[in-house]
Design a protein around this motif. Structure first.
Motif, PDB file in Angstrom:
ATOM      1  N   PHE A  22       0.805  -1.230   0.000  1.00  0.00           N
ATOM      2  CA  PHE A  22       0.000   0.000   0.000  1.00  0.00           C
ATOM      3  C   PHE A  22       0.838   1.280   0.000  1.00  0.00           C
ATOM      4  N   TYR A  23       2.006   1.224  -0.588  1.00  0.00           N
ATOM      5  CA  TYR A  23       2.771   2.440  -0.847  1.00  0.00           C
ATOM      6  C   TYR A  23       2.433   2.907  -2.257  1.00  0.00           C
ATOM      7  N   ARG A  24       2.521   4.201  -2.451  1.00  0.00           N
ATOM      8  CA  ARG A  24       2.389   4.769  -3.789  1.00  0.00           C
ATOM      9  C   ARG A  24       3.781   5.206  -4.222  1.00  0.00           C
ATOM     10  N   ILE A  25       4.176   4.821  -5.412  1.00  0.00           N
ATOM     11  CA  ILE A  25       5.485   5.223  -5.929  1.00  0.00           C
ATOM     12  C   ILE A  25       5.353   6.645  -6.461  1.00  0.00           C
ATOM     13  N   VAL A  26       6.123   7.557  -5.903  1.00  0.00           N
ATOM     14  CA  VAL A  26       6.085   8.969  -6.271  1.00  0.00           C
ATOM     15  C   VAL A  26       7.091   9.262  -7.376  1.00  0.00           C
ATOM     16  N   GLU A  27       8.292   8.705  -7.247  1.00  0.00           N
ATOM     17  CA  GLU A  27       9.360   8.926  -8.222  1.00  0.00           C
ATOM     18  C   GLU A  27      10.193   7.658  -8.344  1.00  0.00           C
ATOM     19  N   MET A  34      23.141  16.327  -6.601  1.00  0.00           N
ATOM     20  CA  MET A  34      23.639  15.713  -5.366  1.00  0.00           C
ATOM     21  C   MET A  34      23.779  14.198  -5.464  1.00  0.00           C
ATOM     22  N   GLY A  35      22.953  13.574  -6.322  1.00  0.00           N
ATOM     23  CA  GLY A  35      22.991  12.123  -6.414  1.00  0.00           C
ATOM     24  C   GLY A  35      21.696  11.571  -6.977  1.00  0.00           C
ATOM     25  N   GLU A  36      21.430  10.323  -6.632  1.00  0.00           N
ATOM     26  CA  GLU A  36      20.237   9.632  -7.139  1.00  0.00           C
ATOM     27  C   GLU A  36      19.570   8.852  -6.013  1.00  0.00           C
ATOM     28  N   ILE A  37      18.245   8.819  -6.068  1.00  0.00           N
ATOM     29  CA  ILE A  37      17.460   7.991  -5.154  1.00  0.00           C
ATOM     30  C   ILE A  37      16.678   7.019  -6.022  1.00  0.00           C
ATOM     31  N   ASP A  38      16.804   5.731  -5.727  1.00  0.00           N
ATOM     32  CA  ASP A  38      16.187   4.701  -6.566  1.00  0.00           C
ATOM     33  C   ASP A  38      14.674   4.848  -6.619  1.00  0.00           C
ATOM     34  N   LEU A  39      14.033   4.916  -5.452  1.00  0.00           N
ATOM     35  CA  LEU A  39      12.572   5.032  -5.382  1.00  0.00           C
ATOM     36  C   LEU A  39      12.195   6.034  -4.298  1.00  0.00           C
ATOM     37  N   ILE A  40      11.172   6.802  -4.570  1.00  0.00           N
ATOM     38  CA  ILE A  40      10.554   7.630  -3.548  1.00  0.00           C
ATOM     39  C   ILE A  40       9.104   7.176  -3.495  1.00  0.00           C
ATOM     40  N   ALA A  41       8.675   6.777  -2.318  1.00  0.00           N
ATOM     41  CA  ALA A  41       7.334   6.217  -2.152  1.00  0.00           C
ATOM     42  C   ALA A  41       6.669   6.870  -0.950  1.00  0.00           C
ATOM     43  N   VAL A  50      14.018   5.346  -0.854  1.00  0.00           N
ATOM     44  CA  VAL A  50      14.384   3.931  -0.856  1.00  0.00           C
ATOM     45  C   VAL A  50      15.638   3.692  -1.698  1.00  0.00           C
ATOM     46  N   GLU A  51      16.604   3.050  -1.093  1.00  0.00           N
ATOM     47  CA  GLU A  51      17.788   2.560  -1.799  1.00  0.00           C
ATOM     48  C   GLU A  51      17.595   1.069  -2.026  1.00  0.00           C
ATOM     49  N   VAL A  52      17.699   0.647  -3.274  1.00  0.00           N
ATOM     50  CA  VAL A  52      17.523  -0.764  -3.625  1.00  0.00           C
ATOM     51  C   VAL A  52      18.901  -1.372  -3.846  1.00  0.00           C
ATOM     52  N   LYS A  53      19.157  -2.485  -3.179  1.00  0.00           N
ATOM     53  CA  LYS A  53      20.423  -3.203  -3.325  1.00  0.00           C
ATOM     54  C   LYS A  53      20.128  -4.616  -3.788  1.00  0.00           C
ATOM     55  N   LEU A  54      20.627  -4.953  -4.967  1.00  0.00           N
ATOM     56  CA  LEU A  54      20.406  -6.261  -5.560  1.00  0.00           C
ATOM     57  C   LEU A  54      21.719  -7.032  -5.547  1.00  0.00           C
TER      58      LEU A  54
END
Length: 118
Positions: A22-27, A34-41, A50-54
């Protein structure tokens, strides 16, 4: 699977995981100087960066360990710039989603670390 494809696959998997909770993905892949953010929810209470590490496995180290102090500082600065452009009433937090996929797309294991660092 090529590294870039594998990264995108992991981020899509993480986004699906969050939506089911039940999160909504914003970006996705928010980038700035400054950098990158994988997901903003977001959910009802939080705006989550959110930082995603695979990884194939945790034999060398757990995926979270690759989010070192330097990476955390870059994420904080990137989030601050995002927040200066997108006001919110919600509390913010930083999560890490670890994905372990030893055989690429077969049965990945997801571990969601909420409020992984301050």
């Amino acid at each position: 699977m090529a590294t870039a494809e594998r990264g995108r696959w992991g981020e899509e998997l993480a986004a699906r995981y969050l939506r089911r909770r039940f999160y909504r993905i914003v970006e996705t892949n928010y980038r700035c100087r400054m950098g990158e953010i994988d997901l903003i929810a977001e959910n009802r209470r939080f705006l989550v960066f959110v930082e995603v590490k695979l990884r194939k496995n945790a034999n060398f180290a757990e995926a979270m360990e690759f989010v070192d102090v330097h990476k955390q500082n870059r994420l904080r600065k990137t989030a601050m710039l995002y927040l200066s452009q997108h006001e919110t009433e919600k509390q913010c937090r930083f999560d890490v989603i670890e994905i372990y996929a030893p055989d690429d797309e077969k049965k990945p294991r997801i571990r969601h670390l909420e409020d992984a660092f301050q």
